[in-house]
Design a protein around this motif. Structure first.
Motif, PDB file in Angstrom:
ATOM      1  N   ASN A   1     -72.557 -33.954 -86.934  1.00 59.90           N
ATOM      2  CA  ASN A   1     -72.936 -34.994 -87.896  1.00 59.90           C
ATOM      3  C   ASN A   1     -73.878 -34.398 -88.942  1.00 59.90           C
ATOM      4  O   ASN A   1     -74.338 -33.260 -88.795  1.00 59.90           O
ATOM      5  N   GLY A   2     -74.188 -35.167 -89.960  1.00 56.73           N
ATOM      6  CA  GLY A   2     -75.021 -34.668 -91.051  1.00 56.73           C
ATOM      7  C   GLY A   2     -76.468 -34.433 -90.635  1.00 56.73           C
ATOM      8  O   GLY A   2     -77.124 -33.521 -91.158  1.00 56.73           O
ATOM      9  N   THR A   3     -76.956 -35.240 -89.708  1.00 60.57           N
ATOM     10  CA  THR A   3     -78.338 -35.069 -89.242  1.00 60.57           C
ATOM     11  C   THR A   3     -78.482 -33.744 -88.501  1.00 60.57           C
ATOM     12  O   THR A   3     -79.438 -32.989 -88.735  1.00 60.57           O
ATOM     13  N   ASP A   4     -77.524 -33.461 -87.616  1.00 61.97           N
ATOM     14  CA  ASP A   4     -77.530 -32.167 -86.922  1.00 61.97           C
ATOM     15  C   ASP A   4     -77.447 -31.019 -87.927  1.00 61.97           C
ATOM     16  O   ASP A   4     -78.086 -29.979 -87.743  1.00 61.97           O
TER      17      ASP A   4
ATOM     18  N   ALA B   1     -68.315 -43.663 -94.218  1.00 60.69           N
ATOM     19  CA  ALA B   1     -68.537 -44.248 -95.544  1.00 60.69           C
ATOM     20  C   ALA B   1     -68.997 -43.240 -96.594  1.00 60.69           C
ATOM     21  O   ALA B   1     -69.214 -43.597 -97.740  1.00 60.69           O
ATOM     22  N   LYS B   2     -69.135 -41.976 -96.231  1.00 61.52           N
ATOM     23  CA  LYS B   2     -69.570 -40.971 -97.222  1.00 61.52           C
ATOM     24  C   LYS B   2     -68.388 -40.629 -98.136  1.00 61.52           C
ATOM     25  O   LYS B   2     -67.241 -40.964 -97.830  1.00 61.52           O
ATOM     26  N   PRO B   3     -68.647 -39.903 -99.230  1.00 58.81           N
ATOM     27  CA  PRO B   3     -67.540 -39.607-100.158  1.00 58.81           C
ATOM     28  C   PRO B   3     -66.327 -38.982 -99.466  1.00 58.81           C
ATOM     29  O   PRO B   3     -65.191 -39.364 -99.750  1.00 58.81           O
TER      30      PRO B   3
ATOM     31  N   GLU C   1     -80.043 -28.075 -99.367  1.00 59.42           N
ATOM     32  CA  GLU C   1     -79.403 -29.171-100.104  1.00 59.42           C
ATOM     33  C   GLU C   1     -78.861 -30.187 -99.108  1.00 59.42           C
ATOM     34  O   GLU C   1     -77.977 -29.860 -98.312  1.00 59.42           O
ATOM     35  N   ASP C   2     -79.393 -31.411 -99.139  1.00 61.94           N
ATOM     36  CA  ASP C   2     -78.836 -32.494 -98.335  1.00 61.94           C
ATOM     37  C   ASP C   2     -77.737 -33.157 -99.156  1.00 61.94           C
ATOM     38  O   ASP C   2     -77.983 -34.065 -99.945  1.00 61.94           O
ATOM     39  N   GLY C   3     -76.531 -32.644 -98.956  1.00 62.98           N
ATOM     40  CA  GLY C   3     -75.382 -33.145 -99.703  1.00 62.98           C
ATOM     41  C   GLY C   3     -74.573 -34.174 -98.924  1.00 62.98           C
ATOM     42  O   GLY C   3     -73.375 -34.324 -99.152  1.00 62.98           O
TER      43      GLY C   3
ATOM     44  N   THR D   1     -73.727 -31.338 -95.261  1.00 65.10           N
ATOM     45  CA  THR D   1     -73.102 -32.608 -95.612  1.00 65.10           C
ATOM     46  C   THR D   1     -72.754 -33.393 -94.360  1.00 65.10           C
ATOM     47  O   THR D   1     -72.885 -32.899 -93.237  1.00 65.10           O
ATOM     48  N   SER D   2     -72.349 -34.637 -94.583  1.00 70.20           N
ATOM     49  CA  SER D   2     -71.987 -35.553 -93.501  1.00 70.20           C
ATOM     50  C   SER D   2     -70.594 -36.087 -93.749  1.00 70.20           C
ATOM     51  O   SER D   2     -70.219 -36.340 -94.897  1.00 70.20           O
ATOM     52  N   PHE D   3     -69.836 -36.269 -92.666  1.00 70.77           N
ATOM     53  CA  PHE D   3     -68.517 -36.897 -92.776  1.00 70.77           C
ATOM     54  C   PHE D   3     -68.507 -38.277 -92.139  1.00 70.77           C
ATOM     55  O   PHE D   3     -67.458 -38.769 -91.712  1.00 70.77           O
TER      56      PHE D   3
HETATM   57  C1  LIG Z   1     -75.856 -40.091 -94.072  1.00 69.67           C
HETATM   58  C2  LIG Z   1     -76.957 -39.222 -94.447  1.00 69.67           C
HETATM   59  C3  LIG Z   1     -77.491 -38.264 -93.564  1.00 69.67           C
HETATM   60  C4  LIG Z   1     -77.104 -38.181 -92.113  1.00 69.67           C
HETATM   61  O1  LIG Z   1     -75.751 -38.006 -91.869  1.00 69.67           O
HETATM   62  P1  LIG Z   1     -75.149 -38.453 -90.450  1.00 69.67           P
HETATM   63  O2  LIG Z   1     -73.800 -37.834 -90.438  1.00 69.67           O
HETATM   64  O3  LIG Z   1     -75.114 -39.946 -90.441  1.00 69.67           O
HETATM   65  O4  LIG Z   1     -76.027 -37.912 -89.390  1.00 69.67           O
HETATM   66  C5  LIG Z   1     -78.484 -37.424 -94.038  1.00 69.67           C
HETATM   67  N1  LIG Z   1     -78.932 -37.507 -95.292  1.00 69.67           N
HETATM   68  C6  LIG Z   1     -78.459 -38.422 -96.163  1.00 69.67           C
HETATM   69  C7  LIG Z   1     -79.000 -38.447 -97.555  1.00 69.67           C
HETATM   70  C8  LIG Z   1     -77.472 -39.324 -95.770  1.00 69.67           C
HETATM   71  O5  LIG Z   1     -77.017 -40.233 -96.634  1.00 69.67           O
END
Ligand SMILES: *Cc1c(COP(=O)(O)O)cnc(C)c1O
Length: 375
Positions: A57-60, A190-192, A161-163, A185-187
């Motif tokens: 996930n994006g947090t990881d 609801a992300k792009p 970069e938190d993309g 990035t995160s998948f």
């Molecule tokens: C969604 C999001 C995350 C975390 O992504 P997850 O996949 O939900 O863990 C981190 N930073 C931003 C800016 C986000 O919008």
């Protein structure tokens, strides 16, 4: 009307997605199947970097980047005050202090001036070591890396970069998720670019960092999974999610990014005389994770949201509370600079339905409702 219509997207891509998922089930390679590496190659090529390392996930992804740099107690990491909680949470999770930085009202993104002021304050206090900046590509638009990177380098820090919301955006033809020393990035659906569950990825041009990330995402593996040379995580992208993403990346490249920009331009054309519409500076490209308008104050914003709700038009407030007011953080550690732009945005911002499959007739309903409210 849907805020982000994932059902319509599925209907458009159903046969390919179903086939992709079925292939994974038939192969039973649910973890680390061939689709995962194939997707990583496709993502790296799209973003224009050497390495893509997928994860859970994006947090990881953000945490793994901080682990690469050994960020921990005594370190300061600079994070925009206006973002999703995870951008700052990961810093505190590693034992470091997230120092919040104000944003620019026009773009919602990290203010380079506020960043430099925050770094100077931390240095003057002499308690924490400035180690990294997490710049967020909020609502789909890249942060101003041309101005942020020189500050990062001036103070010998790293750029992450938190993309998570920025995938597909760009600056001067260069793609988001290529601007950091490490980019994440995160998948999330609801992300792009979203999958059908949780997923994430890291991007870097650095071979050593890439190798370290491959180890950290599988329990700090050395030569193999049962040779563990450091403490890591279990953070892999499921093969089924990789298969879904392969199909979705194709649609994203072929038409979704183009179509979502068409929807955004139309909103701006039809709304910019009644509310403050998002600003995309010259040379920047957004992937429109959100289309966020600004009202005059909280009362107006809450009133508009209520009016939309009565007409069954979904809307969201991203974000109702600045990071520095989240109870999970200790404000006395995290606040060094004025954060009043963010505080104001939290009162005034409203995100309206936005996705590549939004039809002009649906858009007109939203536009009419906003215009009637402002009349
Ligand atoms: C969604 C999001 C995350 C975390 O992504 P997850 O996949 O939900 O863990 C981190 N930073 C931003 C800016 C986000 O919008």
């Amino acid at each position: 009307m849907q805020f982000r219509d994932l059902k319509k997207q599925y209907q458009a891509l159903k046969s390919d997605i179903d086939r992709g998922i079925q292939e994974v089930i038939d192969s039973s390679a649910f973890i680390s199947g061939r689709q995962v590496e194939a997707l990583e190659r496709e993502l790296a090529a799209y973003v224009g970097v050497k390495h893509c390392i997928s994860c859970a996930n994006g947090t990881d992804a953000l945490s793994l980047a901080l682990m690469v740099w050994d960020i921990g107690p005594g370190d300061a990491v600079f994070v925009p005050d206006f973002t999703f909680f995870a951008s700052g949470e990961v810093v505190a999770f590693e034992g470091a202090v997230p120092v919040f930085v104000d944003v620019e009202e026009d773009t919602f993104n990290l203010s380079p001036d506020s960043l430099e002021e925050a770094v100077e304050k931390v240095l003057a206090e002499g308690k924490l070591t400035p180690k990294a900046v997490i710049a967020v590509d909020l609502f789909g638009q890249p942060a101003d890396y041309g101005r942020i990177l020189p500050i990062v380098r001036k103070y010998g820090m790293k750029l992450l970069e938190d993309g998570a919301q920025g995938f597909g955006g760009g600056i001067g033809g260069r793609k988001a998720c290529s601007f950091g020393d490490i980019s994440a990035t995160s998948f999330f659906p609801a992300k792009p670019l979203g999958c059908y569950g949780d997923g994430g990825a890291l991007f870097t041009d650095d071979d050593d960092i890439a190798e370290l990330l491959l180890s950290l995402r599988v329990h700090g593996k050395g030569g193999d999974k049962y040779d563990n040379v450091r403490v890591g995580m279990n953070s892999r992208l499921d093969t089924i999610q990789a298969a879904v993403l392969q199909t979705k990346l194709r649609a994203f490249r072929e038409y979704e990014l183009r179509d979502v920009n068409r929807v955004a331009s139309r909103y701006t054309e039809l709304l910019s005389d009644v509310v403050k519409t998002p600003v995309v500076p010259e040379g920047f490209e957004s992937s429109w994770a959100q289309y966020s308008i600004l009202l005059d104050n909280r009362q107006e914003r809450d009133g508009l949201q209520k009016a939309l709700k009565q007409q069954e038009i979904p809307s969201m407030i991203y974000y109702p509370k600045p990071m520095h007011l989240q109870k999970a953080f200790r404000a006395e550690d995290c606040v060094k600079v004025d954060l009043s732009v963010t505080t104001g945005l939290c009162d005034r911002v409203l995100s309206i339905p936005m996705h590549p499959y939004l039809q002009p007739e649906e858009q007109d309903i939203v536009v009419d409702a906003v215009r009637r409210f402002r009349a």
